[in-house]
Design a protein around this motif. Structure first.
Motif, PDB file in Angstrom:
ATOM      1  N   PRO A   1      -2.626   4.446  -5.497  1.00 51.81           N
ATOM      2  CA  PRO A   1      -3.120   4.407  -7.429  1.00 51.81           C
ATOM      3  C   PRO A   1      -2.166   5.166  -8.051  1.00 51.81           C
ATOM      4  O   PRO A   1      -2.064   6.454  -7.744  1.00 51.81           O
ATOM      5  N   GLY A   2      -1.777   4.807  -9.133  1.00 50.56           N
ATOM      6  CA  GLY A   2      -1.056   5.380  -9.976  1.00 50.56           C
ATOM      7  C   GLY A   2       0.501   5.319  -9.908  1.00 50.56           C
ATOM      8  O   GLY A   2       1.344   6.240 -10.399  1.00 50.56           O
TER       9      GLY A   2
ATOM     10  N   PRO B   1      -0.845  -3.060  -6.007  1.00 48.38           N
ATOM     11  CA  PRO B   1      -1.373  -2.930  -4.835  1.00 48.38           C
ATOM     12  C   PRO B   1      -1.314  -4.167  -4.088  1.00 48.38           C
ATOM     13  O   PRO B   1      -0.763  -5.215  -4.621  1.00 48.38           O
ATOM     14  N   TRP B   2      -1.497  -3.853  -2.705  1.00 49.47           N
ATOM     15  CA  TRP B   2      -1.380  -5.261  -1.912  1.00 49.47           C
ATOM     16  C   TRP B   2      -2.969  -5.475  -1.401  1.00 49.47           C
ATOM     17  O   TRP B   2      -3.788  -4.682  -1.220  1.00 49.47           O
ATOM     18  N   ARG B   3      -3.086  -6.753  -1.674  1.00 49.52           N
ATOM     19  CA  ARG B   3      -4.485  -7.271  -1.249  1.00 49.52           C
ATOM     20  C   ARG B   3      -4.493  -8.297  -0.075  1.00 49.52           C
ATOM     21  O   ARG B   3      -3.654  -9.242   0.019  1.00 49.52           O
ATOM     22  N   LEU B   4      -5.130  -7.724   1.083  1.00 53.83           N
ATOM     23  CA  LEU B   4      -4.779  -8.775   2.190  1.00 53.83           C
ATOM     24  C   LEU B   4      -6.210  -9.602   2.353  1.00 53.83           C
ATOM     25  O   LEU B   4      -7.251  -9.302   2.560  1.00 53.83           O
TER      26      LEU B   4
END
Length: 520
Positions: A207-208, A213-216
């Motif tokens: 974060p930041g 971000p990656w979402r699985l």
């Protein structure tokens, strides 16, 4: 009369005519990828003072890659040529400038300091090798003979590359999925998911960091393989994803065909039955088909190739793929295919026997073999017989001097040492256990995640699926925990491991390497 800028804008908007990809963009795609003109004839050109080149040998993708994002080989740089890069001024390298001695002048690469291209500049670059700032392009850049329409078509196609985010890339995240087929045991499925979920969570952007971000997501399949494509389509509609990562399945053809049809990168699934001719998929190994080709190579290298090939396999198991690969490599040999449990035939000189059997059936088949002539070879699949999992084969001290095991993995002891060194500490720190019956899956899954993570971090600000595949090809060095002694990729390569050992069984029931690593 159109100004160059107006003509360029019209060409770049050509994709809007005639559906998702307009006629000009389609023509440009053919020029860039296949080196073919709209009428199907090959494009012609030459490099500097070299011989004439034609067709795919001179296509843009040969150097700038299918994504248009270019590549580096040694000191040669093929810069990015997507519309966002080509039709904007060059961007000097960000960050600190290198130190220079007094009186020294530093010259950056011309593609970083040039003005933006327009249609006239693009036509001149293609014909004469002169960039928009008047600089000479690299001698490796071919000089082409293109018509005005073909230059406009090429501009339209290059302008379409990376123009819109691919499915699965949203403002809030890059979405990935892993596929779990129903033909893997619960223990093996969980071994893959435990490693993958921890690895993706830890490798993903913090974060930041100003990175998505990656979402699985886990796509669990049910029922027989013919129903899987419809299930995959429902998953993809419900949550578009950028790529499939790892996963597990004994059968894999329906998933492979789905990935190829969708142009969806399918990266390093845990399967020994990859699909044929992959374009959008990258596999750990060709699996049992590779074993079949290595068996053929071993038989062909003997003084007399076999006159008859006897193979034992179940028609509804993946051993059929290895048997087909072996038979295809030995077309001159007579064939006899048998189902497991069939009484063994009387084998004579000039015969070869290949066993594509699971552990219990393999032990039974070997135990019931009649006496064999010394010249008859018996070949066994290590994958089907699960002989890669342990030091001892479980077959007992065999008296069959002709028995050979085709083993497309590193020797068990060496592999376990690497796993413990490279992965054991990481797993124990997360409450996971490196187990002998699942360590191949655990190591291959961790490497799949690590390689893909490296690739994702190097993607362009407007990522593309083809760009991801190219970055994975370059990031393979992160595959430090695979089950294979050699693992390499490169442009267009779709299998990381490409060979196998041929092994014999020692008097104390252990596998011993015979000869060198065989790449058929």
């Amino acid at each position: 009369m159109k100004t160059p800028l107006l003509a360029l804008l019209i060409a770049l908007r050509g994709a809007a005519r005639g559906g998702p990809e307009g006629p000009r963009t389609s023509e440009g795609r053919r020029l860039s990828r296949a080196g073919r003109r709209p009428d199907g004839t090959p494009v012609e050109g030459r490099r500097h003072a070299g011989p004439p080149l034609r067709g795919r040998d001179i296509a843009c993708v040969q150097c700038h890659r299918p994504s248009g994002l270019g590549t580096v080989e040694g000191v040669a740089i093929a810069p990015a040529i997507t519309g966002r890069h080509l039709f904007s001024p060059g961007q000097p390298r960000a960050g600190r400038r290198p130190r220079q001695a007094p009186g020294m002048t530093l010259h950056d690469h011309g593609f970083r300091t040039r003005p933006a291209y327009d249609l006239l500049a693009l036509a001149r670059a293609m014909a004469d090798g002169i960039g928009p700032g008047g600089q000479a392009l690299d001698p490796l850049m071919p000089r082409y003979a293109l018509t005005t329409r073909e230059v406009e078509a090429l501009a339209a196609y290059l302008g379409s590359l990376g123009a819109t985010p691919p499915p699965g890339v949203a403002g809030d995240a890059i979405h990935l999925a892993t596929v779990v087929a129903p033909d893997a045991s619960p223990r093996r499925r969980q071994a893959v998911l435990d490693v993958l979920q921890h690895c993706v969570a830890e490798h993903g952007p913090r974060p930041g960091s100003e990175r998505r971000p990656w979402r699985l997501h886990t796509w669990t399949l049910h029922g027989p393989p013919p129903t899987w494509p419809a299930q995959l389509a429902r998953h993809l509609r419900g949550q578009p994803v950028f790529a499939l990562l790892s996963g597990i399945g004994r059968e894999w053809a329906p998933v492979h065909e789905f990935c190829e049809a969708e142009g969806l990168p399918c990266l390093f699934p845990n399967t020994d039955a990859p699909g044929p001719a992959p374009r959008s998929s990258i596999y750990l190994s060709p699996g049992v088909a590779l074993e079949g080709r290595v068996m053929a190579r071993y038989l062909e290298d003997r003084p007399r190739p076999p006159r008859r090939l006897v193979q034992v396999f179940a028609a509804d198991d993946i051993g059929r793929l290895g048997a087909a690969a072996l038979a295809a490599e030995l077309p001159a040999a007579a064939r006899l295919d048998l189902r497991p449990g069939t009484p063994p035939p009387l084998l004579a000189e000039g015969d070869a026997l290949a066993l594509w059997l699971p552990p219990d059936a393999l032990r039974e088949a070997l135990a019931t073999l009649p006496p064999l002539p010394a010249e008859v070879l018996v070949l066994v699949s290590a994958t089907l017989g699960e002989l890669e999992r342990r030091e001892e084969t479980g077959l007992g001290a065999t008296t069959l001097r002709q028995l050979r095991v085709v083993h497309p993995f590193d020797a068990p002891g060496r592999r376990l040492e690497r796993m413990v060194f490279n992965l054991g500490g990481w797993m124990s720190g997360r409450g996971l256990k490196l187990a002998r019956d699942t360590e191949r899956l655990q190591g291959d899954t961790w490497s799949a995640c690590a390689v893909t993570a490296r690739a994702l971090y190097t993607l362009d600000a407007t990522p593309s699926r083809e760009g991801l595949l190219e970055r994975v090809e370059d990031a393979y060095a992160g595959a430090t925990t695979t089950a294979y002694p050699r693992f390499t990729l490169g442009p267009g390569q779709r299998y990381g491991s490409k060979g196998a050992y041929v092994m014999r069984i020692s008097a104390d029931d252990r596998l011993e390497v015979e000869g060198e690593w065989v790449v058929p």
